[in-house]
Scaffold this motif. Sequence first.
Motif, short mmCIF file in Angstrom:
data_model
loop_
_atom_site.label_atom_id
_atom_site.label_comp_id
_atom_site.label_asym_id
_atom_site.label_seq_id
_atom_site.Cartn_x
_atom_site.Cartn_y
_atom_site.Cartn_z
N MET A 1 87.61 1.97 44.45
CA MET A 1 86.76 3.07 44.04
C MET A 1 85.24 2.26 44.03
SD MET A 1 86.41 4.73 40.08
CE MET A 1 87.74 5.98 40.38
N ARG A 3 81.78 2.07 42.03
CA ARG A 3 81.06 2.10 40.84
C ARG A 3 79.95 2.10 40.86
NH1 ARG A 3 83.41 0.91 35.41
NH2 ARG A 3 81.55 0.33 34.14
N THR A 5 76.25 2.06 39.16
CA THR A 5 75.65 1.95 37.67
C THR A 5 74.21 2.40 37.89
OG1 THR A 5 77.16 0.39 37.18
CG2 THR A 5 75.30 0.46 35.70
N ALA A 18 75.62 -0.68 42.98
CA ALA A 18 77.11 -0.23 43.34
C ALA A 18 77.91 -1.44 43.73
CB ALA A 18 77.15 0.79 44.62
N LYS A 19 79.15 -1.18 43.26
CA LYS A 19 80.33 -2.29 43.57
C LYS A 19 81.41 -1.69 43.81
CE LYS A 19 77.95 -6.04 42.36
NZ LYS A 19 77.71 -6.93 43.61
N GLY A 20 82.32 -1.97 44.76
CA GLY A 20 83.70 -1.46 45.06
C GLY A 20 83.68 -0.91 46.44
N GLU A 96 80.92 12.20 42.69
CA GLU A 96 82.21 11.95 41.50
C GLU A 96 83.18 13.18 41.41
OE1 GLU A 96 82.17 9.71 37.25
OE2 GLU A 96 80.81 11.09 37.79
N ILE A 103 84.99 7.31 43.47
CA ILE A 103 83.51 7.08 43.15
C ILE A 103 83.62 7.40 41.62
CG2 ILE A 103 82.57 9.30 44.09
CD1 ILE A 103 79.98 7.35 44.64
N LYS A 104 82.78 6.51 40.81
CA LYS A 104 82.57 6.85 39.52
C LYS A 104 81.22 6.61 39.07
CE LYS A 104 84.11 6.20 35.06
NZ LYS A 104 83.56 7.07 34.55
N VAL A 106 78.44 5.39 36.16
CA VAL A 106 78.19 4.97 34.96
C VAL A 106 76.87 4.78 34.44
CG1 VAL A 106 78.76 2.83 33.49
CG2 VAL A 106 80.14 3.49 35.19
#
Length: 111
Positions: A1, A3, A5, A18-20, A96, A103-104, A106
């Motif tokens: 996923m 993520r 931020t 972003a990460k992931g 999202e 995808i998320k 935060v």
Amino acid sequence: MIRVTVVRKNGSITGYFAKGHAEYAELGSDIVCAAASTVMQNPLAGMQEVLHLNPQYGFDEDGYITVNLDGMDFHNKEKEVSSLLETMVVMIRELERNYPKNIKLVEKEEK
């Protein structure tokens, strides 16, 4: 996923990263990854090419983007920059909503 931020200070976006991996499809065919990458690079391009600003940004060895706007001189273009950044957030939220497993978003408020 993936993520994504988004960091805010007093409600204003001061950075994002972003990460992931989306893992929607194979590398090179992943539409969620391509969409997220495009959406996150769009405000950066707008700041540089349209508004002629120089935000701090970088890409790590895996290609993840980090943008830091904290303390940046916006040359009285805060509204324009805010429009670019908030539009990015709207688009990440839409991704999202459509791809919740991939995808998320935060959002963090700094003090």
